[in-house]
Write a protein that holds these residues in place. Structure first.
Motif, short mmCIF file in Angstrom:
data_model
loop_
_atom_site.label_atom_id
_atom_site.label_comp_id
_atom_site.label_asym_id
_atom_site.label_seq_id
_atom_site.Cartn_x
_atom_site.Cartn_y
_atom_site.Cartn_z
N ALA A 19 -7.59 -4.95 -5.42
CA ALA A 19 -6.37 -5.39 -4.78
C ALA A 19 -5.67 -4.28 -4.02
O ALA A 19 -5.04 -4.34 -3.17
N GLU A 20 -5.48 -3.36 -5.09
CA GLU A 20 -4.78 -2.05 -4.98
C GLU A 20 -5.23 -1.24 -3.68
O GLU A 20 -4.53 -0.73 -2.68
N ARG A 21 -6.52 -1.09 -3.71
CA ARG A 21 -7.32 -0.36 -2.57
C ARG A 21 -7.08 -1.06 -1.48
O ARG A 21 -7.08 -0.41 -0.40
N SER A 22 -7.15 -2.45 -1.47
CA SER A 22 -7.39 -3.14 -0.09
C SER A 22 -5.91 -2.95 0.53
O SER A 22 -5.65 -2.76 1.75
N ASP A 23 -4.84 -2.93 -0.40
CA ASP A 23 -3.35 -2.69 0.22
C ASP A 23 -3.15 -1.38 0.80
O ASP A 23 -2.60 -1.23 2.02
N VAL A 24 -3.77 -0.17 0.07
CA VAL A 24 -3.73 1.19 0.63
C VAL A 24 -4.37 1.35 2.02
O VAL A 24 -3.72 1.79 2.94
N VAL A 25 -5.45 0.65 2.08
CA VAL A 25 -6.29 0.57 3.49
C VAL A 25 -5.29 -0.23 4.45
O VAL A 25 -5.32 0.53 5.46
N ALA A 26 -4.88 -1.28 4.03
CA ALA A 26 -3.96 -1.93 5.01
C ALA A 26 -2.90 -1.01 5.56
O ALA A 26 -2.45 -1.07 6.65
N GLN A 27 -2.32 0.07 4.67
CA GLN A 27 -1.26 0.90 4.99
C GLN A 27 -1.83 1.95 5.91
O GLN A 27 -1.13 2.24 6.93
N LEU A 28 -2.90 2.52 5.63
CA LEU A 28 -3.66 3.43 6.28
C LEU A 28 -4.36 3.36 7.69
O LEU A 28 -4.30 4.10 8.50
N SER B 140 -3.63 14.10 -3.41
CA SER B 140 -4.51 13.34 -2.79
C SER B 140 -4.99 12.04 -3.62
O SER B 140 -4.79 11.95 -4.64
N MET B 141 -5.34 11.21 -2.69
CA MET B 141 -5.45 9.52 -3.31
C MET B 141 -6.71 9.61 -3.96
O MET B 141 -7.93 9.91 -3.12
N GLU B 142 -7.08 9.00 -5.05
CA GLU B 142 -8.16 8.84 -5.59
C GLU B 142 -8.60 7.46 -5.77
O GLU B 142 -8.13 6.94 -6.59
N PRO B 143 -9.39 6.89 -4.80
CA PRO B 143 -9.57 5.45 -4.89
C PRO B 143 -10.00 4.83 -6.05
O PRO B 143 -9.65 3.62 -6.46
N SER B 144 -10.78 5.59 -6.84
CA SER B 144 -11.42 5.05 -7.89
C SER B 144 -10.31 4.61 -9.23
O SER B 144 -10.72 3.81 -9.96
N VAL B 145 -9.18 4.93 -9.26
CA VAL B 145 -8.11 4.67 -10.15
C VAL B 145 -7.55 3.41 -9.67
O VAL B 145 -6.74 2.76 -10.57
N LEU B 146 -7.85 2.85 -8.59
CA LEU B 146 -7.16 1.53 -8.16
C LEU B 146 -7.94 0.38 -8.40
O LEU B 146 -9.08 0.50 -8.24
N GLY C 183 0.82 -1.28 -0.25
CA GLY C 183 0.06 -0.06 -0.05
C GLY C 183 0.86 1.25 0.08
O GLY C 183 0.45 2.56 -0.57
N LEU C 184 1.80 1.18 0.68
CA LEU C 184 2.79 2.51 0.71
C LEU C 184 3.39 2.57 -0.67
O LEU C 184 3.57 3.67 -1.02
N ARG C 185 3.98 1.56 -0.97
CA ARG C 185 4.47 1.56 -2.45
C ARG C 185 3.69 2.19 -3.55
O ARG C 185 3.63 3.02 -4.36
N ILE C 186 2.09 1.86 -3.38
CA ILE C 186 1.31 2.36 -4.23
C ILE C 186 0.98 3.91 -4.00
O ILE C 186 1.07 4.69 -4.98
N LEU C 187 1.04 4.12 -2.68
CA LEU C 187 1.00 5.55 -2.57
C LEU C 187 2.32 6.65 -3.02
O LEU C 187 2.04 7.55 -3.86
#
Lengths: 322, 322
Positions: free
Chosen positions: A201-210, A192-198, A175-179
């Motif tokens: 699976a990517e969204r889930s990783d970002v949520v795990a980071q945040l 600013s992070m735009e969840p709709s472009v993810l 998730g951190l790498r995606i950010l």
């Protein structure tokens, strides 16, 4: 701008907003409004730890909402209590906030702290705190907990024990790498992070980071099952396993089926534990074996791991904020 | 510059420096080196509080040494534990440090924390902590303590009780005034303090501001003597007495012999308590009487106090640092 900022309220008014969010959660003998809280400690042994999130090295406001930040600040501290085999009972939160922050951000942060307690450690509540103004948003949390049996330390792993883990290994670092890869401008400024472009699976990783969700309840489960050593994986499995191995005077041989993110990614706050053979409880999965101490503290499939094992805040922060 | 900075060390090396300063003080069941400390809580009731010092609103580095800062961060938290009638047993310290700070400053800060415990609350030690890098030097301390009897709250003052105080009222605010008046440049920038230009009395006031020494041991003495209410005076006597009076539903009538610094100066962290007549223990002095609740929470010589009662961090900080 009509949105109220922290500087528009006095301390008492801001505290009232926070108390409104936390209302009804306290189980303290003496709660907010006195010089200190009074808490019950059945068994006369207290587990206590503190961990801080600082704007810059620990989070970017372009990516983390107030609720994200509250959830993460609670989760990382709850994980340290759980890693001793204890049940978290109380958080104390020292909040230092720039006076230009929106009041709603502070309320969201309180909401996140409460939500993480409610979801990860029912019975644990925010029982005290401190509010001050600062140029740097800082959330310093102290977590307290109680033990049913003996504390599980890092030093008890014995040759022949199973190495096991509960919780995720890898998503938070992905998730951190995606950010970093996808939500920064050309000059490195966080955007600013735009969840709709993810992807999902990517969204889930970002949520795990945040908003990490370590398996807090499994800490005391592991203790009751007879865990010989335990800690949470905050800086990366290789690095943290090395600490456990060094404290125990053993070598941990990890499975070669673990991928690089699982081996070196931190911030999921999974529980790493060792158990006598056949004692591993439900919720844990085997990832290795404790061996007699060899030349290396940690091996992967019997082979020394070559590469960076984790994160060092004094060497790795790039001094950026955003 | 050959002096090592925080950024020149990794986290482990900096921690070793701090542990060297603290060595031998811990009385924890499980001390540093694990995910959390394990502390004894005889009586099964824990007193817990947290208070933070932030560079800017709470201190200026032109005036405070590392040791001053450590002493003050410990003292203000110990006072909150004492004000509940408890004996402090442990501090947890979350330290956020700019990476350009000299390593010796961090060592001095640890030395100050330890010295304040040793001198003000023997038996209390730094049992846990967290170290992170930040743009703003921040010292968030959590203090824990144990009770011999019932906690002394703010709400127990009764009509006819004596109002009493232990510790100084006024020196810390006089010290702050001296620093602001005499050690700032024309543009308001704090300038290095030169003790030799001060009289003995002025120097003593400045020391009271930078290294307050509240009478921690008298907190549990007051509790045993039967204090009906207690708190520490952190923001100014009028303001804090108002809080106690409001919590208890009474009016505190203070002696007209108290001067303005005693009435409105904060940061000495004296203990303000109420006792039944004849129960006031040694170390406290009488400064007033608890009356039936009138129109004002606090009166001075029977007359409402007109003026500012104390300090509000969100209204009073001028946003300067130095």
């Amino acid at each position: 701008m009509s949105e109220p900022r922290v500087r528009d309220l006095d301390e008492a008014a801001l505290l009232r907003r926070i108390f409104a969010v936390l209302e009804g959660s306290s189980t303290a003998l003496v709660g907010p409004g006195d010089d200190a809280a009074v808490l019950a400690v059945p068994g006369e042994r207290l587990v206590a730890t503190t961990d801080t999130l600082v704007h810059g090295p620990d989070f970017r406001l372009a990516w983390s909402s107030g609720e994200d930040l509250g959830r993460k600040a609670a989760a990382v501290n709850l994980a340290d209590v759980a890693a001793m085999g204890a049940r978290p009972t109380a958080l104390l939160v020292a909040l230092a906030v720039p006076d230009a922050m929106p009041v709603t951000f502070v309320e969201d942060l309180a909401r996140g702290l409460r939500a993480a307690c409610d979801e990860l450690a029912p019975g644990c509540a925010i029982e005290g705190g401190d509010l001050t103004v600062s140029d740097t948003l800082t959330v310093a949390v102290t977590a307290l907990g109680v033990l049913d049996g003996a504390p599980v330390r890092r030093s008890g792993a014995r040759r022949g024990d199973i190495v096991a883990v509960a919780g995720d290994l890898g998503p938070a670092t992905r998730g951190l790498r995606i950010l970093f890869d996808r939500f920064r401008g050309a000059d490195g400024t966080p955007m600013s992070m735009e969840p709709s472009v993810l992807s999902d699976a990517e969204r889930s990783d970002v949520v795990a980071q945040l908003r990490p969700t370590p398996p807090i309840a499994l800490g005391s489960v592991a203790a009751r099952a007879g865990a010989t050593a335990m800690m949470d994986v905050s800086d990366g499995l290789i690095l943290d396993a090395t600490r456990l191995a060094d404290a125990s005077g053993v070598t941990l041989d990890l499975s070669s089926s673990l991928d690089d993110d699982a081996l070196t990614g931190g911030e999921d706050h999974a529980l790493l534990a060792t158990f006598p053979a056949d004692a591993m409880p439900e919720g844990f999965r085997r990832i290795g074996t404790v061996r007699e101490r060899g030349a290396c503290a940690v091996t992967v499939g019997g082979v020394p791991f070559s590469g960076r094992g984790g994160w060092d805040p004094y060497q790795d922060w790039d001094a950026a904020r955003g």
